[in-house]
Design an enzyme around this catalytic site. Sequence first.
Site, PDB file in Angstrom:
ATOM      1  N   THR A   1       1.063   0.269  -7.755  1.00  0.00           N
ATOM      2  CA  THR A   1       0.167   0.241  -8.911  1.00  0.00           C
ATOM      3  C   THR A   1      -0.009   1.636  -9.490  1.00  0.00           C
ATOM      4  OG1 THR A   1      -1.018  -1.650  -7.965  1.00  0.00           O
ATOM      5  CG2 THR A   1      -2.120  -0.440  -9.717  1.00  0.00           C
TER       6      THR A   1
ATOM      7  N   ASP B   1      -8.795  -4.770  -7.566  1.00  0.00           N
ATOM      8  CA  ASP B   1      -8.697  -3.347  -7.898  1.00  0.00           C
ATOM      9  C   ASP B   1      -7.404  -3.024  -8.640  1.00  0.00           C
ATOM     10  OD1 ASP B   1      -9.456  -0.419  -7.514  1.00  0.00           O
ATOM     11  OD2 ASP B   1      -7.546  -0.493  -6.449  1.00  0.00           O
TER      12      ASP B   1
ATOM     13  N   GLU C   1       0.815  -1.231   0.000  1.00  0.00           N
ATOM     14  CA  GLU C   1       0.000   0.000   0.000  1.00  0.00           C
ATOM     15  C   GLU C   1       0.845   1.276   0.000  1.00  0.00           C
ATOM     16  OE1 GLU C   1      -3.211  -0.154  -0.451  1.00  0.00           O
ATOM     17  OE2 GLU C   1      -3.322  -2.334  -0.251  1.00  0.00           O
TER      18      GLU C   1
ATOM     19  N   GLU D   1       5.028  -5.556 -11.756  1.00  0.00           N
ATOM     20  CA  GLU D   1       4.690  -5.015 -10.441  1.00  0.00           C
ATOM     21  C   GLU D   1       4.740  -6.124  -9.399  1.00  0.00           C
ATOM     22  OE1 GLU D   1       1.072  -3.283  -7.773  1.00  0.00           O
ATOM     23  OE2 GLU D   1       0.871  -3.066  -9.939  1.00  0.00           O
TER      24      GLU D   1
ATOM     25  N   LYS E   1       1.832  -8.668 -13.426  1.00  0.00           N
ATOM     26  CA  LYS E   1       1.831  -8.835 -11.975  1.00  0.00           C
ATOM     27  C   LYS E   1       1.793 -10.338 -11.737  1.00  0.00           C
ATOM     28  CE  LYS E   1      -0.346  -7.054  -7.761  1.00  0.00           C
ATOM     29  NZ  LYS E   1       0.765  -6.210  -7.288  1.00  0.00           N
TER      30      LYS E   1
END
Length: 242
Positions: free
Chosen positions: A16, A54, A12, A116, A37
């Site tokens: 992204t 998401d 977090e 990622e 990813k």
Amino acid sequence: MHGLFVTGTDTEVGKTHVTCAIARGLSAQGIRVGLYKPVCSGATTDPSGQMVWDDLQRLQAALPAPVELDRICPQRFAAPLAPPVAAQAEGKAIDEDLLRTGVAAWDDAADVVLVEGVGGLLCPLTGTGTIADLAVDLGFPLLIVSPQRLGTINHTLLTVEVARHRGLSAAGIVMNRLSPEIDASAASNAAEISRLAGVPVLGEFPFRPAVGLPEDGDNVKIDWWKVITETDVRSATRDSPY
């Protein structure tokens, strides 16, 4: 294949967000971009009952043309847990070979692939391996995403230390503001990190609301193609299947 492995100091912190901004910037230059990813965990359910990730929706939206989800992320799990634990909760196991070979889906379709990662470099990826192990095997230079807040110097230096210990080449660091408020450390964090880490801080991403991110850092002026290709040249001696 040129590539960049986007990692973070933690979960977090905006990986992204930054990956999408790079993809849009490169695409605007006419460069074909692939997004990968290797694994994603933590889904919600949409009104139709379908599972939705998401991060993956945002990655899909960052590409100029529609791409099937399996090409971006072939291994997806529902629980918001470390990937091997999330897989185990579904009676499954992470496919270690697919983690590494899945990126090959972009071989003939991209000039550069942005990978990622999940969490930070030492986030568990399998029962015995970490994100750092995957980064070593793929051989792409790292971009480290660091939150612009108090404490980020320590976390960023730890990430750089792990990268160096594994022989990973770092293209640079970007700072990402996670809230509209800014603390006193923001005035000196970038300079201190660059000085102590010996890795350039390429820029700072402004705060964007978590939902939508309609402009995904478009006003951050970094020549990403130059960053990627120049780092590739510096790390050209590394053994890599790509």
